[in-house]
Design a protein around this motif. Structure first.
Motif, PDB file in Angstrom:
ATOM      1  N   VAL A  12       2.918   6.217   4.895  1.00 40.20           N
ATOM      2  CA  VAL A  12       3.253   5.354   6.036  1.00 40.20           C
ATOM      3  C   VAL A  12       2.159   5.401   7.085  1.00 40.20           C
ATOM      4  CG1 VAL A  12       4.929   4.899   7.863  1.00 40.20           C
ATOM      5  CG2 VAL A  12       5.721   5.661   5.613  1.00 40.20           C
ATOM      6  N   HIS A  13       1.680   6.590   7.409  1.00 39.35           N
ATOM      7  CA  HIS A  13       0.631   6.718   8.413  1.00 39.35           C
ATOM      8  C   HIS A  13      -0.667   6.055   7.946  1.00 39.35           C
ATOM      9  CE1 HIS A  13       3.448   9.995   9.471  1.00 39.35           C
ATOM     10  NE2 HIS A  13       3.119   9.660  10.701  1.00 39.35           N
ATOM     11  N   ALA A  14      -0.957   6.148   6.652  1.00 45.32           N
ATOM     12  CA  ALA A  14      -2.143   5.491   6.120  1.00 45.32           C
ATOM     13  C   ALA A  14      -2.009   3.974   6.241  1.00 45.32           C
ATOM     14  CB  ALA A  14      -2.366   5.890   4.661  1.00 45.32           C
ATOM     15  N   GLY A  15      -0.796   3.464   5.996  1.00 47.19           N
ATOM     16  CA  GLY A  15      -0.562   2.031   6.162  1.00 47.19           C
ATOM     17  C   GLY A  15      -0.765   1.594   7.593  1.00 47.19           C
ATOM     18  N   LEU A  16      -0.293   2.392   8.535  1.00 48.10           N
ATOM     19  CA  LEU A  16      -0.506   2.098   9.955  1.00 48.10           C
ATOM     20  C   LEU A  16      -1.993   2.117  10.303  1.00 48.10           C
ATOM     21  CD1 LEU A  16       2.419   4.170  11.480  1.00 48.10           C
ATOM     22  CD2 LEU A  16       2.033   1.737  11.888  1.00 48.10           C
ATOM     23  N   ALA A  17      -2.749   2.981   9.622  1.00 46.52           N
ATOM     24  CA  ALA A  17      -4.181   3.090   9.890  1.00 46.52           C
ATOM     25  C   ALA A  17      -4.987   1.977   9.229  1.00 46.52           C
ATOM     26  CB  ALA A  17      -4.693   4.447   9.416  1.00 46.52           C
ATOM     27  N   GLY A  18      -4.336   1.210   8.327  1.00 47.47           N
ATOM     28  CA  GLY A  18      -5.023   0.074   7.716  1.00 47.47           C
ATOM     29  C   GLY A  18      -5.186   0.134   6.217  1.00 47.47           C
ATOM     30  N   ALA A  19      -4.698   1.197   5.564  1.00 53.79           N
ATOM     31  CA  ALA A  19      -4.798   1.271   4.102  1.00 53.79           C
ATOM     32  C   ALA A  19      -4.030   0.118   3.466  1.00 53.79           C
ATOM     33  CB  ALA A  19      -4.252   2.605   3.595  1.00 53.79           C
ATOM     34  N   CYS A  20      -4.578  -0.424   2.391  1.00 55.72           N
ATOM     35  CA  CYS A  20      -3.928  -1.569   1.736  1.00 55.72           C
ATOM     36  C   CYS A  20      -2.950  -1.135   0.659  1.00 55.72           C
ATOM     37  CB  CYS A  20      -4.973  -2.504   1.138  1.00 55.72           C
ATOM     38  SG  CYS A  20      -5.905  -1.812  -0.242  1.00 55.72           S
ATOM     39  N   GLY A  21      -2.877   0.152   0.365  1.00 53.98           N
ATOM     40  CA  GLY A  21      -1.968   0.632  -0.669  1.00 53.98           C
ATOM     41  C   GLY A  21      -2.214   2.095  -0.932  1.00 53.98           C
ATOM     42  N   GLY A  22      -1.790   2.551  -2.099  1.00 55.86           N
ATOM     43  CA  GLY A  22      -1.956   3.962  -2.398  1.00 55.86           C
ATOM     44  C   GLY A  22      -1.867   4.263  -3.875  1.00 55.86           C
ATOM     45  N   ILE A  23      -2.323   5.439  -4.233  1.00 56.92           N
ATOM     46  CA  ILE A  23      -2.175   5.977  -5.582  1.00 56.92           C
ATOM     47  C   ILE A  23      -1.256   7.174  -5.457  1.00 56.92           C
ATOM     48  CG2 ILE A  23      -3.347   7.091  -7.512  1.00 56.92           C
ATOM     49  CD1 ILE A  23      -5.770   5.347  -6.902  1.00 56.92           C
ATOM     50  N   THR A  24      -0.186   7.180  -6.237  1.00 59.29           N
ATOM     51  CA  THR A  24       0.901   8.130  -6.025  1.00 59.29           C
ATOM     52  C   THR A  24       1.163   9.036  -7.217  1.00 59.29           C
ATOM     53  OG1 THR A  24       3.272   8.305  -5.529  1.00 59.29           O
ATOM     54  CG2 THR A  24       2.578   6.341  -6.718  1.00 59.29           C
ATOM     55  N   GLY A  25       1.497  10.284  -6.914  1.00 63.14           N
ATOM     56  CA  GLY A  25       1.977  11.203  -7.936  1.00 63.14           C
ATOM     57  C   GLY A  25       3.484  11.295  -7.894  1.00 63.14           C
ATOM     58  N   VAL A  26       4.029  11.430  -6.679  1.00 66.21           N
ATOM     59  CA  VAL A  26       5.482  11.501  -6.518  1.00 66.21           C
ATOM     60  C   VAL A  26       6.138  10.208  -6.993  1.00 66.21           C
ATOM     61  CG1 VAL A  26       7.340  11.739  -4.819  1.00 66.21           C
ATOM     62  CG2 VAL A  26       5.310  13.171  -4.641  1.00 66.21           C
ATOM     63  N   GLY A  27       5.417   9.097  -6.897  1.00 67.79           N
ATOM     64  CA  GLY A  27       5.947   7.821  -7.370  1.00 67.79           C
ATOM     65  C   GLY A  27       6.172   7.777  -8.872  1.00 67.79           C
ATOM     66  N   CYS A  28       5.550   8.692  -9.606  1.00 68.93           N
ATOM     67  CA  CYS A  28       5.838   8.790 -11.044  1.00 68.93           C
ATOM     68  C   CYS A  28       7.244   9.341 -11.256  1.00 68.93           C
ATOM     69  CB  CYS A  28       4.828   9.700 -11.737  1.00 68.93           C
ATOM     70  SG  CYS A  28       3.139   9.080 -11.729  1.00 68.93           S
ATOM     71  N   ILE A  29       7.671  10.211 -10.351  1.00 71.64           N
ATOM     72  CA  ILE A  29       8.986  10.840 -10.450  1.00 71.64           C
ATOM     73  C   ILE A  29      10.055   9.925  -9.872  1.00 71.64           C
ATOM     74  CG2 ILE A  29      10.326  12.899  -9.858  1.00 71.64           C
ATOM     75  CD1 ILE A  29       7.500  14.238  -9.295  1.00 71.64           C
ATOM     76  N   PHE A  30       9.755   9.328  -8.718  1.00 76.14           N
ATOM     77  CA  PHE A  30      10.687   8.439  -8.025  1.00 76.14           C
ATOM     78  C   PHE A  30      10.033   7.076  -7.786  1.00 76.14           C
ATOM     79  CE2 PHE A  30      11.863  12.758  -6.321  1.00 76.14           C
ATOM     80  CZ  PHE A  30      13.055  12.888  -7.022  1.00 76.14           C
ATOM     81  N   PRO A  31       9.803   6.301  -8.846  1.00 73.48           N
ATOM     82  CA  PRO A  31       9.055   5.042  -8.699  1.00 73.48           C
ATOM     83  C   PRO A  31       9.752   3.996  -7.826  1.00 73.48           C
ATOM     84  CG  PRO A  31       9.925   5.273 -10.930  1.00 73.48           C
ATOM     85  CD  PRO A  31      10.110   6.591 -10.262  1.00 73.48           C
ATOM     86  N   LYS A  32      11.084   3.916  -7.911  1.00 70.57           N
ATOM     87  CA  LYS A  32      11.780   2.914  -7.098  1.00 70.57           C
ATOM     88  C   LYS A  32      11.574   3.195  -5.618  1.00 70.57           C
ATOM     89  CE  LYS A  32      16.301   0.719  -6.328  1.00 70.57           C
ATOM     90  NZ  LYS A  32      17.743   0.706  -6.703  1.00 70.57           N
ATOM     91  N   ALA A  33      11.642   4.462  -5.248  1.00 73.19           N
ATOM     92  CA  ALA A  33      11.442   4.843  -3.852  1.00 73.19           C
ATOM     93  C   ALA A  33      10.017   4.566  -3.409  1.00 73.19           C
ATOM     94  CB  ALA A  33      11.776   6.315  -3.664  1.00 73.19           C
ATOM     95  N   SER A  34       9.060   4.879  -4.256  1.00 72.43           N
ATOM     96  CA  SER A  34       7.654   4.703  -3.905  1.00 72.43           C
ATOM     97  C   SER A  34       7.303   3.227  -3.728  1.00 72.43           C
ATOM     98  CB  SER A  34       6.768   5.331  -4.988  1.00 72.43           C
ATOM     99  OG  SER A  34       5.415   5.267  -4.626  1.00 72.43           O
ATOM    100  N   VAL A  35       7.753   2.402  -4.659  1.00 73.37           N
ATOM    101  CA  VAL A  35       7.462   0.968  -4.575  1.00 73.37           C
ATOM    102  C   VAL A  35       8.163   0.350  -3.365  1.00 73.37           C
ATOM    103  CG1 VAL A  35       7.729  -1.256  -5.727  1.00 73.37           C
ATOM    104  CG2 VAL A  35       7.019   0.737  -7.045  1.00 73.37           C
ATOM    105  N   THR A  36       9.405   0.736  -3.141  1.00 76.21           N
ATOM    106  CA  THR A  36      10.152   0.193  -2.002  1.00 76.21           C
ATOM    107  C   THR A  36       9.499   0.597  -0.684  1.00 76.21           C
ATOM    108  OG1 THR A  36      12.217   0.266  -3.265  1.00 76.21           O
ATOM    109  CG2 THR A  36      12.407   0.080  -0.878  1.00 76.21           C
ATOM    110  N   MET A  37       9.048   1.835  -0.599  1.00 71.62           N
ATOM    111  CA  MET A  37       8.368   2.284   0.619  1.00 71.62           C
ATOM    112  C   MET A  37       7.124   1.446   0.882  1.00 71.62           C
ATOM    113  SD  MET A  37       7.201   6.115   1.800  1.00 71.62           S
ATOM    114  CE  MET A  37       6.328   6.493   0.276  1.00 71.62           C
ATOM    115  N   GLN A  38       6.362   1.151  -0.175  1.00 70.67           N
ATOM    116  CA  GLN A  38       5.168   0.325   0.006  1.00 70.67           C
ATOM    117  C   GLN A  38       5.539  -1.100   0.411  1.00 70.67           C
ATOM    118  OE1 GLN A  38       2.086   1.358   0.094  1.00 70.67           O
ATOM    119  NE2 GLN A  38       1.294  -0.691   0.498  1.00 70.67           N
ATOM    120  N   GLU A  39       6.644  -1.618  -0.118  1.00 70.89           N
ATOM    121  CA  GLU A  39       7.116  -2.939   0.308  1.00 70.89           C
ATOM    122  C   GLU A  39       7.381  -2.958   1.810  1.00 70.89           C
ATOM    123  OE1 GLU A  39       9.462  -4.395  -3.780  1.00 70.89           O
ATOM    124  OE2 GLU A  39      10.557  -3.381  -2.163  1.00 70.89           O
TER     125      GLU A  39
END
Length: 322
Positions: free
Chosen positions: A215-242
């Motif tokens: 979230v903080h990276a998004g506020l700083a201007g990042a256009c997205g991310g590469i996730t490890g935790v999103g492999c475990i909880f993909p729905k949460a990770s994708v929704t957070m990025q949305e």
């Protein structure tokens, strides 16, 4: 499905998938290609609450045991994952690191032959710290080689957990404007680096690489991310990025806080071993999660990962994000 060559990484999150292993003889481990492909496909199938999915597939990265694989193992793994990437029409990204720029150039050439779209280039694996000029030459040759091979590169700054040489902000500026650099991956909890780069070049694409700061990276201007935790909880990770993309910061932060107990592990030196074991708990395969070419976890570490996983799962279940 036809594979796309989209490598602008806009508003997307991508899973850095684990390399699953099987014990073929007592104490002898080999890559389990079928299991690795199955898990990768299952992650790419998942949709967020807004209907989006993961925008790419990262194989043989830090979480994919990159540091422990031979060249032959790495190429075979990525060739297998390229089939999954094609099926789901997403670009395939591979990690790459070497001691010399010439060795790195050969790795980039080889990766291009087996279906990799972009190479996530880590700093040189040397005991002495290279000068900025030596580091720039290392990335410059990688970029030239990638251009000739028809792929792109993604310079990767990860000094916090993985122990790689840090890339200075000035060096990141110089590397970012090379023609075939389509994004920078910044894996640090200090998101001010991202903000500094974005304020100077609003067209720059930066992918966050630490799950605790999505979230903080998004506020700083990042256009997205590469996730490890999103492999475990993909729905949460994708929704957070949305939510990050839509500027719904409170909702995004709610998910980030729910995952924080396990996201914390993504910034630790044993992030691969920790998150792989958490992934295995999630899939009822704890023995598989302990099969690694890396470090063996102690019982105390195993218990800590279990506790962190259970807490995150309970919090995400309350948000209907499992």
């Amino acid at each position: 499905m036809k594979k796309t060559n989209r490598t602008d990484w806009r508003h997307t999150v991508m899973p850095a998938v684990f390399t699953w292993l099987k014990e073929v003889k007592p104490g002898i481990l080999e890559i389990d290609f079928d299991a690795t492909k199955k898990h990768a496909a299952n992650i790419l199938k998942v949709q967020g609450k807004g209907g989006s999915r993961m925008g790419g597939l990262v194989g043989s990265g830090t979480l994919g045991e990159n540091s422990y694989l031979t060249s032959e193992q790495r190429l075979a793994l990525l060739k297998a994952l390229s089939e999954v990437a094609k099926e789901y029409s997403v670009p395939l990204i591979s990690g790459a690191a070497a001691e010399t720029k010439e060795e790195l150039a050969k790795i980039v050439e080889d990766l291009a032959t087996i279906g990799v779209d972009s190479v996530m280039v880590m700093p040189p694996k040397t005991t002495t710290v290279p000068s900025d000029e030596e580091m720039f030459a290392y990335y410059e040759l990688a970029e030239i080689t990638a251009r000739g091979a028809g792929v792109t590169i993604m310079p990767y700054n990860n000094p916090d957990a993985a122990g790689y040489h840090a890339l200075s902000t000035n060096l990141l500026r110089r590397i970012s404007v090379l023609p075939n650099v389509t994004a920078l991956k910044i894996s640090t909890i200090d998101v001010s680096i991202i903000e500094t780069l974005m304020l100077e070049n609003n067209d720059l694409k930066v992918l966050a690489g630490v799950d605790t700061v999505t979230v903080h990276a998004g506020l700083a201007g990042a256009c997205g991310g590469i996730t490890g935790v999103g492999c475990i909880f993909p729905k949460a990770s994708v929704t957070m990025q949305e939510y990050v993309v839509n500027g719904e910061w409170a909702k995004a932060n709610q998910i980030s806080r729910a995952m924080n107990s396990i996201s914390y592990l993504d910034a630790q030196p044993l992030l691969m071993e920790y998150l792989k074991y958490a992934f295995a708990i999630h899939h009822n395969d704890t023995d598989g999660g302990l099969r690694t070419f890396g470090n063996k976890l102690t019982q105390q570490q195993i218990d800590d990962v279990k506790a962190r996983y259970i807490l995150a799962k309970e919090r995400l279940e309350a948000l209907d994000l499992i």
